[in-house]
Write a protein that holds these residues in place. Structure first.
Motif, mmCIF file in Angstrom:
data_model
loop_
_atom_site.group_PDB
_atom_site.id
_atom_site.type_symbol
_atom_site.label_atom_id
_atom_site.label_comp_id
_atom_site.label_asym_id
_atom_site.label_seq_id
_atom_site.Cartn_x
_atom_site.Cartn_y
_atom_site.Cartn_z
ATOM 1 N N HIS A 1 39.712 30.844 42.223
ATOM 2 C CA HIS A 1 38.972 31.404 41.087
ATOM 3 C C HIS A 1 39.940 31.916 40.022
ATOM 4 C CE1 HIS A 1 36.251 34.161 38.925
ATOM 5 N NE2 HIS A 1 37.171 35.082 39.104
ATOM 6 N N PHE A 2 40.945 32.659 40.458
ATOM 7 C CA PHE A 2 41.919 33.216 39.522
ATOM 8 C C PHE A 2 42.647 32.096 38.783
ATOM 9 C CE2 PHE A 2 46.171 34.802 38.508
ATOM 10 C CZ PHE A 2 45.866 35.961 37.821
ATOM 11 N N GLN A 3 43.028 31.070 39.498
ATOM 12 C CA GLN A 3 43.716 29.951 38.866
ATOM 13 C C GLN A 3 42.804 29.223 37.887
ATOM 14 O OE1 GLN A 3 46.954 29.095 39.030
ATOM 15 N NE2 GLN A 3 47.274 30.948 40.266
ATOM 16 N N ALA A 4 41.535 29.061 38.269
ATOM 17 C CA ALA A 4 40.603 28.377 37.381
ATOM 18 C C ALA A 4 40.417 29.144 36.080
ATOM 19 C CB ALA A 4 39.254 28.182 38.088
ATOM 20 N N LEU A 5 40.307 30.459 36.166
ATOM 21 C CA LEU A 5 40.161 31.258 34.947
ATOM 22 C C LEU A 5 41.411 31.152 34.077
ATOM 23 C CD1 LEU A 5 38.411 34.589 36.019
ATOM 24 C CD2 LEU A 5 37.405 32.607 34.873
#
Length: 236
Positions: A195-199
């Motif tokens: 999730h963090f990487q996607a954001l």
């Protein structure tokens, strides 16, 4: 939202006492233990949410539990002995009607249940120089929440500061602050990392959400990564 700093190595002691002796008596006194967690990044922090029907009911319920109930009288010394600080408390209300934690879909796990979920729950706190207004709530609903959801977050709740009078001063709260708190769940630590990487690779997050937050927040967002305790109503 209550965040306790505990003496080293005492968190499991407090959680065991809490889950055995203090959840049901609080519910019976007119409040609800909504969720409680271990802080994933701070081994001596315990974080929990407690809810009330409204602000007037809060004072009545807290008096019933802390001043007149037997459970706290019997277990308060043992509970307090685990704590360094219990005053990191935000008094909150639903940001929109119905935006708090949803009613539990299943009964609370029984006493002696063991924590088994790999889920991670993230609590993000934004701090503002003025009360949270409809314009920010619109921005959250139209920009932040959709971007977070697309990146894999499961939104659980959203709250804002309640500025009403603390009518149970025996339990201090952080007064004079303007915060917005949102809670999201992930199936695992790996899912949260994805999730963090996607954001970080999202053009909308980079070009719209982050600049807007940088203009209106008075300090960087605070993010707590939490793991549900065994009897928490929120398991991810």
């Amino acid at each position: 939202m209550r965040q306790y700093t505990l003496h080293p190595g005492r968190r499991d002691t407090l959680i065991d006492l809490f889950e055995r002796h203090l959840i049901e008596p609080q519910n019976a006194a007119g409040m609800e233990v909504l969720a409680h967690f271990r802080d994933f990044d701070a081994p001596d922090r315990f974080v929990w949410f407690r809810g009330f029907r409204d602000l007037a009911a809060r004072g009545e319920a807290l008096s019933a539990f802390y001043l007149h109930g037997t459970a706290w009288r019997e277990h308060r010394d043992a509970a307090n002995a685990t704590m360094i600080d219990s005053d990191n408390v935000l008094l909150l209300r639903e940001a929109r009607p119905g935006s708090g934690f949803a009613p539990a879909r299943s009964p609370r796990p029984p006493i002696d249940a063991r924590a088994s979920t790999p889920a991670m729950v993230c609590v993000t706190t934004y701090s503002f120089g003025r009360p949270v207004d409809d314009a920010f709530l619109d921005f959250f609903e139209q920009a932040i929440a959709p971007a977070a959801t697309r990146a894999g977050a499961k939104l659980l709740a959203a709250y804002a500061s309640e500025h009403g009078h603390n009518d149970f001063p025996q339990l201090p709260v952080r007064e004079g602050e303007n915060v917005f708190v949102w809670v999201a769940a992930f199936a695992s630590q790996a899912d949260h990392e994805r999730h963090f990487q996607a954001l970080s690779h999202s053009p909308r997050w980079r070009d719209e959400v982050q600049p807007h937050l940088s203009r209106c927040l008075v300090k960087p967002a605070e993010v707590r990564r939490l793991t549900p305790a065994a009897r928490s109503l929120v398991q991810g």
